[in-house]
Write a protein that holds these residues in place. Structure first.
Motif, PDB file in Angstrom:
ATOM      1  N   ASN A  51       0.799  -1.053  -0.014  1.00  9.77           N
ATOM      2  CA  ASN A  51      -0.028   0.138   0.010  1.00  9.77           C
ATOM      3  C   ASN A  51       0.829   1.211  -0.055  1.00  9.77           C
ATOM      4  N   GLY A  52       2.104   1.164   0.480  1.00 12.61           N
ATOM      5  CA  GLY A  52       2.875   2.143   0.696  1.00 12.61           C
ATOM      6  C   GLY A  52       4.179   1.697   1.471  1.00 12.61           C
ATOM      7  N   PHE A  53       5.117   2.953   1.587  1.00  7.34           N
ATOM      8  CA  PHE A  53       6.357   2.574   2.384  1.00  7.34           C
ATOM      9  C   PHE A  53       7.076   3.913   2.488  1.00  7.34           C
ATOM     10  N   GLY A  54       7.725   4.104   3.700  1.00 10.53           N
ATOM     11  CA  GLY A  54       8.703   5.165   3.648  1.00 10.53           C
ATOM     12  C   GLY A  54       7.910   6.308   3.451  1.00 10.53           C
ATOM     13  N   GLY A  55       6.878   6.641   3.894  1.00  6.21           N
ATOM     14  CA  GLY A  55       6.248   8.076   3.766  1.00  6.21           C
ATOM     15  C   GLY A  55       5.447   8.351   2.668  1.00  6.21           C
ATOM     16  N   THR A  56       5.358   7.154   1.485  1.00  2.00           N
ATOM     17  CA  THR A  56       4.901   7.458   0.308  1.00  2.00           C
ATOM     18  C   THR A  56       3.533   6.372   0.241  1.00  2.00           C
ATOM     19  N   ASP A  57       2.319   6.939  -0.099  1.00  2.00           N
ATOM     20  CA  ASP A  57       1.078   6.234  -0.149  1.00  2.00           C
ATOM     21  C   ASP A  57       0.599   6.283  -1.354  1.00  2.00           C
ATOM     22  N   VAL A  58       0.460   4.788  -2.072  1.00  2.00           N
ATOM     23  CA  VAL A  58       0.072   4.514  -3.231  1.00  2.00           C
ATOM     24  C   VAL A  58      -1.534   5.182  -3.446  1.00  2.00           C
ATOM     25  N   VAL A  65       4.205  10.746 -10.329  1.00  2.00           N
ATOM     26  CA  VAL A  65       5.026  10.048 -10.864  1.00  2.00           C
ATOM     27  C   VAL A  65       6.279   9.764 -10.030  1.00  2.00           C
ATOM     28  N   ASP A  66       6.688  10.724  -9.481  1.00  2.00           N
ATOM     29  CA  ASP A  66       8.004  10.991  -8.504  1.00  2.00           C
ATOM     30  C   ASP A  66       7.860  10.137  -7.328  1.00  2.00           C
ATOM     31  N   ASP A  67       6.437  10.179  -6.582  1.00  2.00           N
ATOM     32  CA  ASP A  67       6.278   9.582  -5.692  1.00  2.00           C
ATOM     33  C   ASP A  67       6.536   7.929  -5.859  1.00  2.00           C
ATOM     34  N   VAL A  68       5.845   7.254  -6.902  1.00  2.00           N
ATOM     35  CA  VAL A  68       6.217   6.141  -7.266  1.00  2.00           C
ATOM     36  C   VAL A  68       7.484   5.767  -7.289  1.00  2.00           C
ATOM     37  N   GLY A  69       8.254   6.396  -8.008  1.00  2.00           N
ATOM     38  CA  GLY A  69       9.779   6.254  -8.303  1.00  2.00           C
ATOM     39  C   GLY A  69      10.377   6.004  -6.738  1.00  2.00           C
ATOM     40  N   ARG A  70      10.017   7.209  -5.970  1.00  2.00           N
ATOM     41  CA  ARG A  70      10.632   7.227  -4.683  1.00  2.00           C
ATOM     42  C   ARG A  70      10.506   5.890  -3.944  1.00  2.00           C
ATOM     43  N   LEU A  71       8.905   5.359  -4.086  1.00  2.00           N
ATOM     44  CA  LEU A  71       8.854   4.185  -3.540  1.00  2.00           C
ATOM     45  C   LEU A  71       9.444   3.041  -4.035  1.00  2.00           C
ATOM     46  N   ALA A  72       9.596   3.121  -5.406  1.00  2.00           N
ATOM     47  CA  ALA A  72      10.163   2.027  -5.651  1.00  2.00           C
ATOM     48  C   ALA A  72      11.630   1.705  -5.199  1.00  2.00           C
ATOM     49  N   ARG A  73      12.278   2.784  -5.251  1.00  2.00           N
ATOM     50  CA  ARG A  73      13.755   2.767  -4.812  1.00  2.00           C
ATOM     51  C   ARG A  73      13.735   2.533  -3.159  1.00  2.00           C
ATOM     52  N   GLN A  78      15.217  -2.129   0.630  1.00  2.00           N
ATOM     53  CA  GLN A  78      14.844  -3.127   1.523  1.00  2.00           C
ATOM     54  C   GLN A  78      15.007  -4.469   1.271  1.00  2.00           C
ATOM     55  N   GLY A  79      15.367  -4.612  -0.072  1.00  2.00           N
ATOM     56  CA  GLY A  79      15.835  -5.940  -0.751  1.00  2.00           C
ATOM     57  C   GLY A  79      14.481  -6.536  -1.693  1.00  2.00           C
ATOM     58  N   THR A  80      13.366  -5.633  -1.857  1.00  2.00           N
ATOM     59  CA  THR A  80      12.255  -6.162  -2.537  1.00  2.00           C
ATOM     60  C   THR A  80      12.421  -5.511  -4.082  1.00  2.00           C
ATOM     61  N   SER A  81      12.604  -6.465  -4.849  1.00  2.00           N
ATOM     62  CA  SER A  81      12.686  -6.244  -6.280  1.00  2.00           C
ATOM     63  C   SER A  81      11.540  -6.008  -7.020  1.00  2.00           C
ATOM     64  N   HIS A  82      10.535  -6.721  -6.681  1.00  2.00           N
ATOM     65  CA  HIS A  82       9.133  -6.400  -7.568  1.00  2.00           C
ATOM     66  C   HIS A  82       8.207  -6.283  -6.489  1.00  2.00           C
ATOM     67  N   SER A 108       7.895   5.978 -17.954  1.00  2.00           N
ATOM     68  CA  SER A 108       8.875   7.213 -17.690  1.00  2.00           C
ATOM     69  C   SER A 108      10.137   6.708 -16.818  1.00  2.00           C
ATOM     70  N   ASP A 109       9.857   5.630 -15.764  1.00  2.00           N
ATOM     71  CA  ASP A 109      10.919   5.254 -14.981  1.00  2.00           C
ATOM     72  C   ASP A 109      11.276   4.090 -15.208  1.00  2.00           C
ATOM     73  N   PRO A 110      12.546   3.944 -15.552  1.00  2.00           N
ATOM     74  CA  PRO A 110      13.017   2.475 -15.700  1.00  2.00           C
ATOM     75  C   PRO A 110      13.033   1.441 -14.592  1.00  2.00           C
ATOM     76  N   VAL A 111      13.216   2.273 -13.498  1.00  2.71           N
ATOM     77  CA  VAL A 111      13.368   1.390 -12.047  1.00  2.71           C
ATOM     78  C   VAL A 111      12.039   0.989 -11.810  1.00  2.71           C
ATOM     79  N   VAL A 112      11.011   1.736 -11.765  1.00  2.00           N
ATOM     80  CA  VAL A 112       9.448   1.471 -11.590  1.00  2.00           C
ATOM     81  C   VAL A 112       9.027   0.382 -12.828  1.00  2.00           C
ATOM     82  N   ALA A 113       9.473   0.482 -14.229  1.00  2.03           N
ATOM     83  CA  ALA A 113       9.104  -0.500 -14.999  1.00  2.03           C
ATOM     84  C   ALA A 113       9.601  -1.732 -14.805  1.00  2.03           C
ATOM     85  N   ALA A 114      10.816  -1.813 -14.139  1.00  3.44           N
ATOM     86  CA  ALA A 114      11.550  -3.252 -13.796  1.00  3.44           C
ATOM     87  C   ALA A 114      10.761  -3.724 -12.577  1.00  3.44           C
TER      88      ALA A 114
END
Length: 383
Positions: A51-58, A65-73, A78-82, A108-114
């Motif tokens: 649902n979210g993590f580290g202050g970012t809420d889906v 878009v920046d929020d999603v990228g920050r969440l993915a990183r 934390q070791g979560t790749s997908h 737009s963000d390769p980290v999110v896409a992966a």
């Protein structure tokens, strides 16, 4: 083109291996002669309910878009790749907004896409009753609407949808959802055992955070939990944060269904990683985060409001507080949800360390703290 190598004990087999990576893809996996001094090695963790993590809420109304990228990183660190973003009970427009932002972030963000292959919609087609409904907004709960899901599906792939199958027309609607290409999970429900069985026959294949999102008290038997535990066609999501399920319950469900029939999820929310205190959130309203990481509604602490930990924390809890074997614990956080992602979103190779697969790797110390995280799009992160 450079070639990097990583050595460790494959946590699923115990074998010492060297993994060679070229351009973000596993080039070779070779057996080593000794495991002396090597850390544990796993595929990146795969979390099907975030649902979210580290202050970012889906579920935030102003999600960007920046929020999603920050969440993915943050999750990658934390070791979560997908991970599968979970959108809870909202208005049609709010769900559509979140899905549109996810689509833009993937584009737009390769980290999110992966890392983000699809979304999970948890509600609004759930039980309206106190208890089974959990922290979801009663005023926004509604009956299963296949056309509404079809419109959401046009915005971003919906891997699975959590519904309560308590209505007489639930089996027909579940079948219609499957024809849309959306998998169906049973959760947040007061359905009878017979209604759960009918949902399974109609095409439901998952149980969302089994053991939670139900009445506080149930008949001894039959009841909807026994039905889901006994059904081999229902894969069970389990929140292993130490609060949603006692260790003995977690272990019992895994032993009954088998590790291949279970997958660990964090069900993490934006407050994950925050200090203890009282907070106001988009979902659940006022909540209290305890020192031990328990997150509950402020006006009824019997009802949990998601978890405040990462999937890595859940892995450590399951590995140290139960008698489950370490390979089984990691399989439920990598290979099993990876297999399910192949079914939900066509994401092949997730959860497996093999030549040709994307190089999502994590090295762990003996206490299962991450030492290094490797990702084809996110680079290498040293803990």
């Amino acid at each position: 083109m450079s070639r990097e190598t990583y050595e460790g004990r494959d946590v699923l087999t115990g074998r010492p291996v060297r993994v060679a990576v070229r351009a973000g893809v596993i080039d070779e996996v070779a057996l080593l002669d000794t495991s002396d001094g090597l850390p544990w090695l796993s595929h990146g963790l795969v979390d099907l309910q975030v649902n979210g993590f580290g202050g970012t809420d889906v579920n935030a109304a102003d999600l960007t878009v920046d929020d999603v990228g920050r969440l993915a990183r943050s999750l990658a660190a934390q070791g979560t790749s997908h991970w599968v973003p979970t959108i809870v009970t909202q208005s049609h427009e709010r769900v559509a907004h979140a899905l549109s932002v996810l689509a833009d972030a993937v584009a737009s963000d390769p980290v999110v896409a992966a890392s983000v292959p699809c979304a999970h919609i948890e509600g609004p087609f759930i039980s309206p009753l106190d208890g089974p409904r959990g922290a979801h907004d009663r005023d926004l709960v509604r009956e299963i609407d296949v056309d509404e899901v079809r419109r959401w599906q046009e915005l971003f792939p919906i891997g699975y949808l959590t519904v309560s199958p308590h209505g007489e027309d639930a089996p027909a609607k579940i079948s219609a959802l499957r024809r849309l290409g959306v998998a169906v999970a049973i959760g947040h429900t007061h359905a009878t055992a017979e209604q759960v069985a009918a949902a399974s026959v109609a095409g439901a294949t998952l149980s969302t955070h089994l053991g939670n999102g139900v009445r506080a008290e149930l008949p001894r038997h039959p009841n909807l939990l026994w039905e889901q535990i006994a059904d081999p066609t229902l894969s069970a999501g389990l929140i292993a944060d130490g609060h949603h399920l006692p260790a003995a319950v977690l272990e019992s469900v895994v032993r009954a269904k088998g590790p291949q029939g279970c997958y660990l999820v964090s069900d993490s929310v934006a407050l994950a990683g925050s200090p203890a205190g009282r907070y106001t959130t988009p979902v659940g309203g006022d909540v209290v985060l305890s020192d031990d990481g328990r997150l509950a509604l402020a006006d009824d602490d019997r009802l949990l409001a998601g978890s405040a930990v990462s999937l890595a924390h859940c892995v450590r809890f399951a590995a140290t507080r139960t008698q489950l074997a370490l390979p089984d614990v990691f399989a439920m956080a990598t290979r099993v949800p990876g297999r399910l992602l192949a079914e939900l979103a066509g994401s092949g190779g997730v959860g497996r360390i093999e030549p040709g697969a994307q190089a999502h790797l994590v090295l762990w110390d003996t206490d299962l703290a991450s030492l290094k995280v490797v990702g084809p799009a996110g680079g290498t992160i040293d803990a």
